[in-house]
Design a protein around this motif. Structure first.
Motif, short mmCIF file in Angstrom:
data_model
loop_
_atom_site.label_atom_id
_atom_site.label_comp_id
_atom_site.label_asym_id
_atom_site.label_seq_id
_atom_site.Cartn_x
_atom_site.Cartn_y
_atom_site.Cartn_z
N GLY A 96 -9.49 -43.08 7.58
CA GLY A 96 -8.79 -42.35 6.53
C GLY A 96 -9.75 -41.53 5.69
N VAL A 97 -10.87 -42.10 5.33
CA VAL A 97 -11.87 -41.37 4.52
C VAL A 97 -12.48 -40.23 5.32
CG1 VAL A 97 -14.15 -41.52 3.45
CG2 VAL A 97 -12.44 -43.31 3.01
N TRP A 98 -12.94 -40.53 6.53
CA TRP A 98 -13.66 -39.51 7.30
C TRP A 98 -12.74 -38.40 7.82
CZ3 TRP A 98 -16.89 -43.46 6.10
CH2 TRP A 98 -18.25 -43.14 5.96
N ASP A 99 -11.45 -38.70 7.98
CA ASP A 99 -10.47 -37.67 8.36
C ASP A 99 -10.02 -36.84 7.16
OD1 ASP A 99 -10.51 -38.39 11.01
OD2 ASP A 99 -8.57 -39.40 11.01
N SER A 100 -10.32 -37.29 5.95
CA SER A 100 -9.82 -36.63 4.73
C SER A 100 -10.76 -35.51 4.30
CB SER A 100 -9.72 -37.66 3.60
OG SER A 100 -11.00 -37.86 3.02
N PRO A 101 -10.37 -34.75 3.29
CA PRO A 101 -11.28 -33.72 2.77
C PRO A 101 -12.64 -34.28 2.31
CG PRO A 101 -9.07 -33.38 1.90
CD PRO A 101 -9.04 -34.68 2.63
N ALA A 102 -12.67 -35.57 1.92
CA ALA A 102 -13.94 -36.17 1.52
C ALA A 102 -14.83 -36.45 2.73
CB ALA A 102 -13.69 -37.48 0.76
N GLY A 103 -14.27 -36.29 3.93
CA GLY A 103 -15.00 -36.65 5.15
C GLY A 103 -16.29 -35.87 5.35
#
Lengths: 203, 203
Positions: A96-103
């Protein structure tokens, strides 16, 4: 005292001196032993100013690392809940984190760990002292097994990030989070909570 | 034709031009599509000279990567033998290489994959076309599942190298090969051969 809304060059300089002192302090002493007081002293400012700009030592560390997320909050959150699905939840959280804009920012931290010896040491310190302590508490792991279990989980999580986001290995790179949670979750679960007598008798 | 024993500066230059052309050729076309003939043409030498200096295309590629070992030989070797212990044998092989004198060179390749986009793409091509093809043959994997299973194995293997040799996470970094084979082998085995209906139905 300088106010956050000030935005004068002087504030930016102060912020930068604190970050610089923090970078050096964390590198020299490790996460656990570095203190806000010591870092403030090195930067020539009052400790209250460090708190004002960055909040806690943890947040100062994350600012030094340019980390877009705080694993010390996210990992224990993912582990809380039904124990038998903790592995799957951890995999879902990481993807979820790495697929997100924060990734993109998270990937930059990941890469820097691999190219920079002190970043590796520092992140390891932080993960061991901050993330693992809370994870152990969350899952009530046997203290004699907790460090090895955590390190084993780290192998699977780091390798997943590497294969999906750095190597972009197909079909894993394009697989859905559901598919990868089903594929990788049970392996993380074994590392976290399943009996491994043959592992722990030999150490 | 230049002889290996010659050691004249000219030979070294020829060898270097071939390596340079190979680096560019592999980068441009990928491992599978680059040819000895094309690389020789780009280097302005006869293809026979490329074979003379480097042997096969596979060996030329390993020379370009500065790889101290050949995963396309070692991985299938590790996978041959009783199917139920293939995962454990693979873990032992990987730790054996990285714990050996060749480990420093192998680690350098590993790090370069992480800092360099084309090295990552190239190694991925090589692993997919050379290593996996042979692994699939060795274990008679279902072709519809082989690529995902291989990529999952790659997550666990890459993460193990990262945690033990890059991050040096304890107690994993100092653990014996036996301990890690017992800890990690079964997880690799699940990725390799165990039924994962919930993974393969959704793709």
């Amino acid at each position: 005292m300088a106010r956050r809304s000030g935005r004068r060059p002087g504030n930016q300089d102060t912020r930068e001196s604190i970050l610089e002192a923090a970078r050096a302090g964390f590198a020299e002493k490790g996460y656990d032993k570095a203190s806000i007081r010591g870092i403030a002293g090195d930067a020539g400012v009052d400790p209250a100013l460090v708190h004002h700009y960055f909040g806690t030592k943890e947040k100062l560390f994350l600012a030094v690392m340019n980390a877009p997320i705080n694993p010390a909050e996210l990992v224990p959150q993912a582990l809380s809940g039904p124990r038998e699905q903790a592995g799957e939840r951890l995999v879902r959280m990481v993807l979820g984190v790495w697929d997100s804009p924060a990734g993109a920012g998270a990937l930059a931290v990941f890469r820097s760990v691999l190219s920079n010896e002190w970043t590796a040491r520092l992140l390891r310190d932080f993960v061991v002292t901050q993330v693992l302590r809370r994870a152990v508490r969350e899952l009530s792991l046997d203290p004699a097994e907790a460090d090895m279990r955590s390190a084993l989980v780290a192998t699977q999580i780091a390798g997943t990030i590497m294969a999906r986001y750095v190597l972009k290995l197909e079909p894993l790179a394009s697989a859905s989070v559901d598919t990868l949670a089903a594929a990788i979750g049970p392996n993380v679960q074994r590392f976290l909570t399943e009996p491994m007598p043959e592992v722990f008798k030999t150490e």
